[in-house]
Design a protein around this motif. Structure first.
Motif, PDB file in Angstrom:
ATOM      1  N   UNK A  97     -79.518   9.368  58.852  1.00 11.63           N
ATOM      2  CA  UNK A  97     -78.227  10.022  58.582  1.00 11.63           C
ATOM      3  C   UNK A  97     -78.111  11.344  59.341  1.00 11.63           C
ATOM      4  N   UNK A  98     -76.927  11.613  59.885  1.00 10.66           N
ATOM      5  CA  UNK A  98     -76.690  12.891  60.567  1.00 10.66           C
ATOM      6  C   UNK A  98     -76.508  13.961  59.490  1.00 10.66           C
ATOM      7  N   UNK A  99     -77.292  15.041  59.534  1.00 14.60           N
ATOM      8  CA  UNK A  99     -77.164  16.090  58.516  1.00 14.60           C
ATOM      9  C   UNK A  99     -75.732  16.622  58.434  1.00 14.60           C
ATOM     10  N   UNK A 100     -75.342  17.016  57.241  1.00 17.59           N
ATOM     11  CA  UNK A 100     -73.968  17.480  57.006  1.00 17.59           C
ATOM     12  C   UNK A 100     -73.604  18.651  57.898  1.00 17.59           C
ATOM     13  N   UNK A 101     -74.560  19.584  58.116  1.00 18.87           N
ATOM     14  CA  UNK A 101     -74.241  20.748  58.937  1.00 18.87           C
ATOM     15  C   UNK A 101     -74.018  20.365  60.395  1.00 18.87           C
ATOM     16  N   UNK A 102     -74.698  19.323  60.867  1.00 21.24           N
ATOM     17  CA  UNK A 102     -74.494  18.849  62.238  1.00 21.24           C
ATOM     18  C   UNK A 102     -73.146  18.161  62.356  1.00 21.24           C
ATOM     19  N   UNK A 103     -72.787  17.376  61.342  1.00 22.61           N
ATOM     20  CA  UNK A 103     -71.477  16.727  61.351  1.00 22.61           C
ATOM     21  C   UNK A 103     -70.366  17.772  61.358  1.00 22.61           C
ATOM     22  N   UNK A 104     -70.554  18.844  60.589  1.00 20.75           N
ATOM     23  CA  UNK A 104     -69.544  19.902  60.529  1.00 20.75           C
ATOM     24  C   UNK A 104     -69.425  20.617  61.868  1.00 20.75           C
ATOM     25  N   UNK A 105     -70.551  20.862  62.511  1.00 23.25           N
ATOM     26  CA  UNK A 105     -70.555  21.587  63.782  1.00 23.25           C
ATOM     27  C   UNK A 105     -69.968  20.760  64.910  1.00 23.25           C
ATOM     28  N   UNK A 106     -70.358  19.488  64.991  1.00 27.53           N
ATOM     29  CA  UNK A 106     -69.981  18.659  66.140  1.00 27.53           C
ATOM     30  C   UNK A 106     -68.767  17.778  65.889  1.00 27.53           C
ATOM     31  N   UNK A 107     -68.514  17.478  64.619  1.00 28.71           N
ATOM     32  CA  UNK A 107     -67.455  16.525  64.320  1.00 28.71           C
ATOM     33  C   UNK A 107     -67.898  15.083  64.500  1.00 28.71           C
ATOM     34  N   UNK A 108     -69.184  14.865  64.764  1.00 30.84           N
ATOM     35  CA  UNK A 108     -69.726  13.513  64.943  1.00 30.84           C
ATOM     36  C   UNK A 108     -70.248  13.014  63.599  1.00 30.84           C
ATOM     37  N   UNK A 109     -69.722  11.903  63.141  1.00 29.02           N
ATOM     38  CA  UNK A 109     -70.113  11.357  61.843  1.00 29.02           C
ATOM     39  C   UNK A 109     -71.043  10.163  62.018  1.00 29.02           C
ATOM     40  N   UNK A 110     -71.623   9.714  60.902  1.00 32.82           N
ATOM     41  CA  UNK A 110     -72.464   8.517  60.931  1.00 32.82           C
ATOM     42  C   UNK A 110     -71.671   7.302  61.402  1.00 32.82           C
ATOM     43  N   UNK A 111     -70.400   7.239  61.009  1.00 34.86           N
ATOM     44  CA  UNK A 111     -69.563   6.111  61.429  1.00 34.86           C
ATOM     45  C   UNK A 111     -69.342   6.125  62.943  1.00 34.86           C
ATOM     46  N   UNK A 112     -69.241   7.325  63.528  1.00 33.68           N
ATOM     47  CA  UNK A 112     -68.998   7.425  64.971  1.00 33.68           C
ATOM     48  C   UNK A 112     -70.141   6.831  65.787  1.00 33.68           C
TER      49      UNK A 112
END
Length: 293
Positions: A97-112
């Motif tokens: 799983x992509x950590x929440x803080x990385x998803x927030x920073x990059x906008x890249x989600x697990x679904x992406x």
């Protein structure tokens, strides 16, 4: 009354604002193709790959790439970009799983990234065929990219963050986004392709109005250098070492920094006198190809 401004009046308004000491104008970064210098190259050209990654963490030992981007440009002896040979970007499922803080920073989600993978042979051919790979923090990016693309091990890397003397050119700090704003540009989003474009703008910037910073980076990357390890450094000297540019190698459990070969004796003296080193420092000869490995 509504006034409609055309492009000319808009540019005039910008020039008026820029003439004020309390106003700074930032423009959106342009495509890399618009950074090409027209005309015949000065001397031979080199294939230089500008690379950036987005990853799952800041730990170089465990980070997994979720996005990588590269622009391969042809650069002449004057440091001018004469052509853009290829640009490429790709998403990758890291398997965790992509950590929440990385998803927030990059906008890249697990679904992406779900089920996404990179064509490793194509990426290895792209970067492996370059004369030099440039990243803004090569000490981080190089080992991670090499772990993913093992066939490129031994390629030459250069670090634009550490191998350009930003302070000497009047810059404050060395973070990519902060440097970009200081040359009058901005970008939106923290993504690998956006950071590649940002770095290309910095490398084509001319602090003296003549020579692009790319020329300084390429020249510095070709110079012999040393890795000096502060073996036996006392714990309470860590802040002093860090302030001088030393970094902690978690694997080897030692503080180290890269120095020019000519600065060897000066650095040994500083370690003995100021850092009060209790053991002989270890010195390793770097080559252009192995500096960041």
């Amino acid at each position: 009354m509504t006034i409609h401004n055309d492009a000319a009046s808009f540019e005039a308004a910008l020039r008026l604002c820029a003439s004020r000491e309390d106003v700074r104008i930032l423009r959106r970064v342009r495509p890399i193709s618009e950074l090409v210098t027209e005309g015949p190259p000065i001397g031979p050209t080199r294939r230089i790959a500008i690379v950036d990654t987005e990853t799952t963490s800041v730990d170089v030992q465990t980070a997994e790439i979720i996005e990588i981007a590269a622009a391969v440009v042809l650069v002449d002896d004057a440091g001018e970009i004469r052509a853009v040979e290829e640009t490429r970007r790709g998403l990758r499922d890291p398997g965790i799983p992509i950590p929440a803080e990385v998803q927030l920073l990059t906008g890249i989600s697990d679904d992406d990234v779900a089920g996404r993978g990179l064509n490793v042979p194509r990426w290895e051919a792209l970067l492996g065929g370059s004369d030099l790979i440039v990243a803004h923090n090569a000490g981080y990016d190089a080992p991670i990219v090499e772990r993913l693309l093992p066939a490129i091990k031994g390629q030459a890397w250069a670090c634009s963050m550490r191998e350009i003397d930003w302070a000497a050119h009047g810059f404050d700090g060395a973070k990519l986004g902060h440097l970009l704003m200081q040359i009058g540009y901005f970008t939106t989003g923290h993504r690998a392709d956006a950071d590649v474009i940002s770095l290309a703008h910095l490398l084509t910037h001319r602090p003296d109005g003549v020579r692009p910073l790319m020329a300084e980076l390429v020249a510095r990357a070709a110079q012999p250098s040393l890795r000096i390890e502060a073996t036996g450094a006392l714990f309470d000297k860590r802040h002093l070492l860090k302030a001088r540019g030393y970094r902690w190698d978690a694997r080897e459990k030692v503080w180290w920094r890269e120095i020019a070969e000519a600065a060897h004796e000066t650095e040994i003296l500083w370690l003995a006198r100021d850092a009060e080193l209790r053991a002989t420092p270890r010195v390793i000869q770097f080559s252009w190809h192995t500096r960041y490995r």
